[in-house]
Design a protein around this motif. Structure first.
Motif, PDB file in Angstrom:
ATOM      1  N   LEU A 236       0.826  -1.218   0.000  1.00  0.00           N
ATOM      2  CA  LEU A 236       0.000   0.000   0.000  1.00  0.00           C
ATOM      3  C   LEU A 236       0.853   1.257   0.000  1.00  0.00           C
ATOM      4  O   LEU A 236       0.563   2.222  -0.716  1.00  0.00           O
ATOM      5  CB  LEU A 236      -0.913  -0.011   1.224  1.00  0.00           C
ATOM      6  N   TRP A 237       1.923   1.260   0.793  1.00  0.00           N
ATOM      7  CA  TRP A 237       2.697   2.480   1.022  1.00  0.00           C
ATOM      8  C   TRP A 237       4.026   2.529   0.275  1.00  0.00           C
ATOM      9  O   TRP A 237       4.697   3.556   0.300  1.00  0.00           O
ATOM     10  CB  TRP A 237       2.970   2.648   2.515  1.00  0.00           C
ATOM     11  N   ARG A 238       4.415   1.467  -0.402  1.00  0.00           N
ATOM     12  CA  ARG A 238       5.786   1.412  -0.916  1.00  0.00           C
ATOM     13  C   ARG A 238       6.028   2.338  -2.104  1.00  0.00           C
ATOM     14  O   ARG A 238       7.144   2.795  -2.322  1.00  0.00           O
ATOM     15  CB  ARG A 238       6.168  -0.014  -1.297  1.00  0.00           C
ATOM     16  N   LYS A 239       5.002   2.607  -2.905  1.00  0.00           N
ATOM     17  CA  LYS A 239       5.212   3.461  -4.080  1.00  0.00           C
ATOM     18  C   LYS A 239       3.961   4.280  -4.346  1.00  0.00           C
ATOM     19  O   LYS A 239       2.935   4.116  -3.691  1.00  0.00           O
ATOM     20  CB  LYS A 239       5.593   2.629  -5.304  1.00  0.00           C
ATOM     21  N   ASP A 240       4.054   5.148  -5.366  1.00  0.00           N
ATOM     22  CA  ASP A 240       2.975   6.105  -5.629  1.00  0.00           C
ATOM     23  C   ASP A 240       2.802   6.293  -7.133  1.00  0.00           C
ATOM     24  O   ASP A 240       2.754   7.407  -7.626  1.00  0.00           O
ATOM     25  CB  ASP A 240       3.313   7.440  -4.960  1.00  0.00           C
ATOM     26  N   SER A 241       2.714   5.179  -7.851  1.00  0.00           N
ATOM     27  CA  SER A 241       2.749   5.252  -9.314  1.00  0.00           C
ATOM     28  C   SER A 241       1.384   5.289  -9.981  1.00  0.00           C
ATOM     29  O   SER A 241       1.283   5.640 -11.164  1.00  0.00           O
ATOM     30  CB  SER A 241       3.523   4.040  -9.856  1.00  0.00           C
ATOM     31  N   ASP A 242       0.312   4.925  -9.276  1.00  0.00           N
ATOM     32  CA  ASP A 242      -0.984   4.741  -9.936  1.00  0.00           C
ATOM     33  C   ASP A 242      -1.514   6.008 -10.594  1.00  0.00           C
ATOM     34  O   ASP A 242      -2.214   5.937 -11.608  1.00  0.00           O
ATOM     35  CB  ASP A 242      -2.011   4.223  -8.928  1.00  0.00           C
ATOM     36  N   GLY A 243      -1.215   7.154 -10.023  1.00  0.00           N
ATOM     37  CA  GLY A 243      -1.705   8.390 -10.609  1.00  0.00           C
ATOM     38  C   GLY A 243      -1.171   8.649 -12.001  1.00  0.00           C
ATOM     39  O   GLY A 243      -1.765   9.410 -12.776  1.00  0.00           O
ATOM     40  N   LEU A 244      -0.051   8.008 -12.325  1.00  0.00           N
ATOM     41  CA  LEU A 244       0.575   8.224 -13.627  1.00  0.00           C
ATOM     42  C   LEU A 244       0.171   7.176 -14.657  1.00  0.00           C
ATOM     43  O   LEU A 244       0.602   7.244 -15.807  1.00  0.00           O
ATOM     44  CB  LEU A 244       2.108   8.221 -13.474  1.00  0.00           C
ATOM     45  N   TRP A 245      -0.629   6.207 -14.273  1.00  0.00           N
ATOM     46  CA  TRP A 245      -1.018   5.149 -15.199  1.00  0.00           C
ATOM     47  C   TRP A 245      -1.737   5.689 -16.430  1.00  0.00           C
ATOM     48  O   TRP A 245      -1.536   5.202 -17.539  1.00  0.00           O
ATOM     49  CB  TRP A 245      -1.931   4.155 -14.496  1.00  0.00           C
ATOM     50  N   GLY A 246      -2.616   6.671 -16.217  1.00  0.00           N
ATOM     51  CA  GLY A 246      -3.360   7.210 -17.345  1.00  0.00           C
ATOM     52  C   GLY A 246      -2.450   7.833 -18.388  1.00  0.00           C
ATOM     53  O   GLY A 246      -2.690   7.714 -19.596  1.00  0.00           O
ATOM     54  N   ILE A 247      -1.389   8.499 -17.939  1.00  0.00           N
ATOM     55  CA  ILE A 247      -0.425   9.085 -18.873  1.00  0.00           C
ATOM     56  C   ILE A 247       0.315   7.988 -19.611  1.00  0.00           C
ATOM     57  O   ILE A 247       0.494   8.037 -20.832  1.00  0.00           O
ATOM     58  CB  ILE A 247       0.556  10.002 -18.114  1.00  0.00           C
ATOM     59  N   ASP A 248       0.743   6.953 -18.891  1.00  0.00           N
ATOM     60  CA  ASP A 248       1.459   5.845 -19.522  1.00  0.00           C
ATOM     61  C   ASP A 248       0.583   5.131 -20.542  1.00  0.00           C
ATOM     62  O   ASP A 248       1.044   4.749 -21.618  1.00  0.00           O
ATOM     63  CB  ASP A 248       1.908   4.869 -18.433  1.00  0.00           C
ATOM     64  N   SER A 249      -0.716   4.968 -20.202  1.00  0.00           N
ATOM     65  CA  SER A 249      -1.636   4.307 -21.118  1.00  0.00           C
ATOM     66  C   SER A 249      -1.877   5.138 -22.383  1.00  0.00           C
ATOM     67  O   SER A 249      -1.962   4.605 -23.487  1.00  0.00           O
ATOM     68  CB  SER A 249      -2.968   4.043 -20.408  1.00  0.00           C
ATOM     69  N   SER A 250      -1.984   6.459 -22.209  1.00  0.00           N
ATOM     70  CA  SER A 250      -2.265   7.334 -23.358  1.00  0.00           C
ATOM     71  C   SER A 250      -1.016   7.617 -24.193  1.00  0.00           C
ATOM     72  O   SER A 250      -1.134   7.895 -25.387  1.00  0.00           O
ATOM     73  CB  SER A 250      -2.852   8.657 -22.852  1.00  0.00           C
ATOM     74  N   TYR A 251       0.163   7.550 -23.551  1.00  0.00           N
ATOM     75  CA  TYR A 251       1.415   7.860 -24.248  1.00  0.00           C
ATOM     76  C   TYR A 251       2.443   6.767 -23.958  1.00  0.00           C
ATOM     77  O   TYR A 251       3.423   6.982 -23.234  1.00  0.00           O
ATOM     78  CB  TYR A 251       1.951   9.227 -23.809  1.00  0.00           C
ATOM     79  N   PRO A 252       2.243   5.574 -24.524  1.00  0.00           N
ATOM     80  CA  PRO A 252       3.108   4.440 -24.182  1.00  0.00           C
ATOM     81  C   PRO A 252       4.550   4.584 -24.653  1.00  0.00           C
ATOM     82  O   PRO A 252       5.406   3.801 -24.232  1.00  0.00           O
ATOM     83  CB  PRO A 252       2.411   3.255 -24.876  1.00  0.00           C
ATOM     84  N   ARG A 253       4.833   5.555 -25.520  1.00  0.00           N
ATOM     85  CA  ARG A 253       6.191   5.692 -26.057  1.00  0.00           C
ATOM     86  C   ARG A 253       6.980   6.817 -25.401  1.00  0.00           C
ATOM     87  O   ARG A 253       7.983   7.269 -25.935  1.00  0.00           O
ATOM     88  CB  ARG A 253       6.127   5.923 -27.567  1.00  0.00           C
ATOM     89  N   MET A 254       6.546   7.269 -24.253  1.00  0.00           N
ATOM     90  CA  MET A 254       7.267   8.348 -23.577  1.00  0.00           C
ATOM     91  C   MET A 254       8.635   7.903 -23.075  1.00  0.00           C
ATOM     92  O   MET A 254       9.552   8.709 -22.948  1.00  0.00           O
ATOM     93  CB  MET A 254       6.444   8.889 -22.412  1.00  0.00           C
ATOM     94  N   GLY A 255       8.774   6.628 -22.768  1.00  0.00           N
ATOM     95  CA  GLY A 255      10.065   6.069 -22.423  1.00  0.00           C
ATOM     96  C   GLY A 255      10.743   6.734 -21.249  1.00  0.00           C
ATOM     97  O   GLY A 255      10.226   6.769 -20.127  1.00  0.00           O
ATOM     98  N   LEU A 256      11.921   7.320 -21.509  1.00  0.00           N
ATOM     99  CA  LEU A 256      12.749   7.896 -20.451  1.00  0.00           C
ATOM    100  C   LEU A 256      12.045   9.045 -19.743  1.00  0.00           C
ATOM    101  O   LEU A 256      12.194   9.215 -18.529  1.00  0.00           O
ATOM    102  CB  LEU A 256      14.079   8.377 -21.053  1.00  0.00           C
ATOM    103  N   ALA A 257      11.261   9.828 -20.487  1.00  0.00           N
ATOM    104  CA  ALA A 257      10.562  10.959 -19.873  1.00  0.00           C
ATOM    105  C   ALA A 257       9.565  10.467 -18.823  1.00  0.00           C
ATOM    106  O   ALA A 257       9.443  11.046 -17.737  1.00  0.00           O
ATOM    107  CB  ALA A 257       9.841  11.781 -20.939  1.00  0.00           C
ATOM    108  N   PHE A 258       8.872   9.378 -19.129  1.00  0.00           N
ATOM    109  CA  PHE A 258       7.916   8.834 -18.161  1.00  0.00           C
ATOM    110  C   PHE A 258       8.638   8.255 -16.949  1.00  0.00           C
ATOM    111  O   PHE A 258       8.208   8.433 -15.809  1.00  0.00           O
ATOM    112  CB  PHE A 258       7.046   7.763 -18.820  1.00  0.00           C
ATOM    113  N   THR A 259       9.749   7.566 -17.188  1.00  0.00           N
ATOM    114  CA  THR A 259      10.536   7.019 -16.077  1.00  0.00           C
ATOM    115  C   THR A 259      11.022   8.131 -15.165  1.00  0.00           C
ATOM    116  O   THR A 259      10.997   8.007 -13.935  1.00  0.00           O
ATOM    117  CB  THR A 259      11.731   6.219 -16.620  1.00  0.00           C
ATOM    118  N   ALA A 260      11.462   9.241 -15.761  1.00  0.00           N
ATOM    119  CA  ALA A 260      11.922  10.379 -14.962  1.00  0.00           C
ATOM    120  C   ALA A 260      10.771  10.971 -14.146  1.00  0.00           C
ATOM    121  O   ALA A 260      10.953  11.328 -12.976  1.00  0.00           O
ATOM    122  CB  ALA A 260      12.532  11.443 -15.870  1.00  0.00           C
ATOM    123  N   ALA A 261       9.589  11.068 -14.760  1.00  0.00           N
ATOM    124  CA  ALA A 261       8.425  11.588 -14.039  1.00  0.00           C
ATOM    125  C   ALA A 261       8.072  10.684 -12.865  1.00  0.00           C
ATOM    126  O   ALA A 261       7.751  11.159 -11.770  1.00  0.00           O
ATOM    127  CB  ALA A 261       7.234  11.712 -14.987  1.00  0.00           C
TER     128      ALA A 261
END
Length: 436
Positions: A320-345
């Motif tokens: 539950l507390w280990r990470k905070d990635s779910d809020g960014l799922w929508g961006i990853d789903s809409s822009y799957p080729r962001m690559g390094l930029a998404f990892t940095a975000a």
């Protein structure tokens, strides 16, 4: 004598009239920039909500596949349907709801700060932290229920604290909890824990106040939820207070294959191997029976494997507390080729999140002795720990999905703002305050 520079900017942040509107403007501008520059397509739960909301807006009722449903709570799809009736179909109405929800959360953070005697400097730091919080900015772009339901729950909790001792105010808080329950079924349990915490933390409330508050709060909550329960009873053929997904949610965290997290198994052979005896293709038609069978399977597994379930509960809390990635799922789903930029975000957001946890939970630890020290002004601030405790217990019982900590974050951010303010002031003493 000149005021030192550090004290000068603290005085500005704490007292300047322009600071609060500037924080609101910053929060909304950042979210609007995301919507304009990185628009997202509805996905996962959000897509389901949009489909159901669109049907409700067209007068088809809460249904799926032509059949009445109660698989998920009705409240958020109903809110989306209302926004669609006002501004038309599409995502504009749902996204506007998210913006309003974010603004309401920010306003309620200020309200909680005033209610609990935090002081203006700490509250404004907390509000700035929330305005800049990457994950909650990203959530604005998806029609997920977290933002709106969290705003509603915060409003209910604030009304409970402010209205203690007045039955009509307590009833109003109960009605707000009822509306929240129609979005998040587990919210019906939150007032019990909150009242216990208020009895411990508020010297003018106590156990008598908590006992007297139970009836008006829960009568009002029931008055809001019961019409929906009656609808479910009539249309689904069984008494269902809110939704039929409780059994499957419990089973996710109580079976031989459970990992503590969500795992995709509905459309795989694993479904038929559960022993539930209902093929997945019939999960809509037989959802009430499915709910009952999954509950029975989960409860039997817990009884048969208590040690494994307790160990799994600890893992769920960690997840539950280990990470905070779910809020960014929508961006990853809409822009799957962001690559390094998404990892940095993701990395920036995770560092930000870990900082919030460090200062937030650190503040709870620092304030905890107030429970046994008479007259300690830190005691009311411990009420901000109610929601972190609640989502932790919920995860322990069900699954440790990352998004479940969303409603706890505004409260932890308030605590983080308070602890940062104490560090900057280098003053660890709180003046005596009257919580009203």
């Amino acid at each position: 004598m000149a005021v030192p520079a550090r004290r000068g900017w603290i005085a500005t942040v704490e007292g300047a009239a322009w600071v609060v509107p500037a924080i609101f403007a910053l929060a909304l501008v950042l979210r609007l920039l995301l919507l304009v520059l990185v628009p997202q397509q509805p996905m996962s739960d959000g897509l389901w909500y949009m489909d159901r909301a669109g049907e409700m807006a067209r007068g088809m009722g809460f249904q799926e596949g032509g059949r009445p449903t109660a698989f998920w709570p009705v409240g958020y799809p109903a809110a989306l349907a209302g926004s669609m009736l006002v501004v038309g179909p599409g995502t504009f109405g749902p996204i506007a709801l998210n913006l309003a929800g974010a603004a309401a959360i920010l306003a309620l953070m200020f309200h909680f700060g005033a209610l609990l005697g935090m002081g203006g400097f700490g509250v404004r730091i907390a509000a700035l932290l929330y305005a800049l919080y990457p994950a909650h900015i990203a959530y604005t772009g998806q029609p997920f229920s977290e933002t709106v339901s969290t705003a509603l729950l915060m409003a209910a909790f604030a009304a409970l604290i402010a209205g203690r001792g007045r039955w009509w105010s307590l009833a109003g808080a109960g009605a707000l909890f009822g509306l929240t329950t129609l979005m998040r079924a587990q919210a019906m349990l939150f007032p019990v824990g909150a009242l216990i915490a208020m009895a411990l933390c508020l010297k003018d409330f106590g156990w008598r106040g908590a006992v007297r508050a139970v009836l008006p709060v829960y009568l009002a909550l029931a008055a809001v939820v019961l019409p929906w329960s009656i609808r479910n009873t009539v249309q689904m053929g069984s008494f269902i207070p809110v939704s039929t997904n409780g059994g499957i949610a419990l089973y996710y965290g109580a079976n031989d294959r459970a990992t503590g997290d969500w795992y995709e198994w509905e459309r795989t052979p694993i479904w038929d191997q559960t022993g539930v005896g209902i093929p997945y293709r019939e999960h809509l038609v037989r959802q009430v029976e499915l709910d009952q069978r999954f509950k029975a399977l989960a409860k039997n597994w817990i009884i048969d494997h208590p040690a494994r379930w307790l160990a799994l509960g600890g893992r769920k809390v960690m997840l539950l507390w280990r990470k905070d990635s779910d809020g960014l799922w929508g961006i990853d789903s809409s822009y799957p080729r962001m690559g390094l930029a998404f990892t940095a975000a993701q990395a920036v957001n995770q560092l930000y999140y870990m900082g919030l946890l460090l200062f937030g939970f650190g503040a709870l630890a620092f304030a905890a002795p107030a429970l046994w020290r008479r007259g300690d002004a830190r005691a009311p601030l411990l009420l901000l720990g109610c929601m972190p405790a609640f989502v932790t217990l919920t995860a322990f019982g069900f699954t440790g999905q990352v998004r479940y900590h969303y409603p706890a974050m505004p409260f932890l951010i308030l605590l983080a703002g308070w602890s940062i303010a104490l560090l900057l002031r280098r003053d660890w003493k709180m003046p005596s305050v009257n919580v009203a």
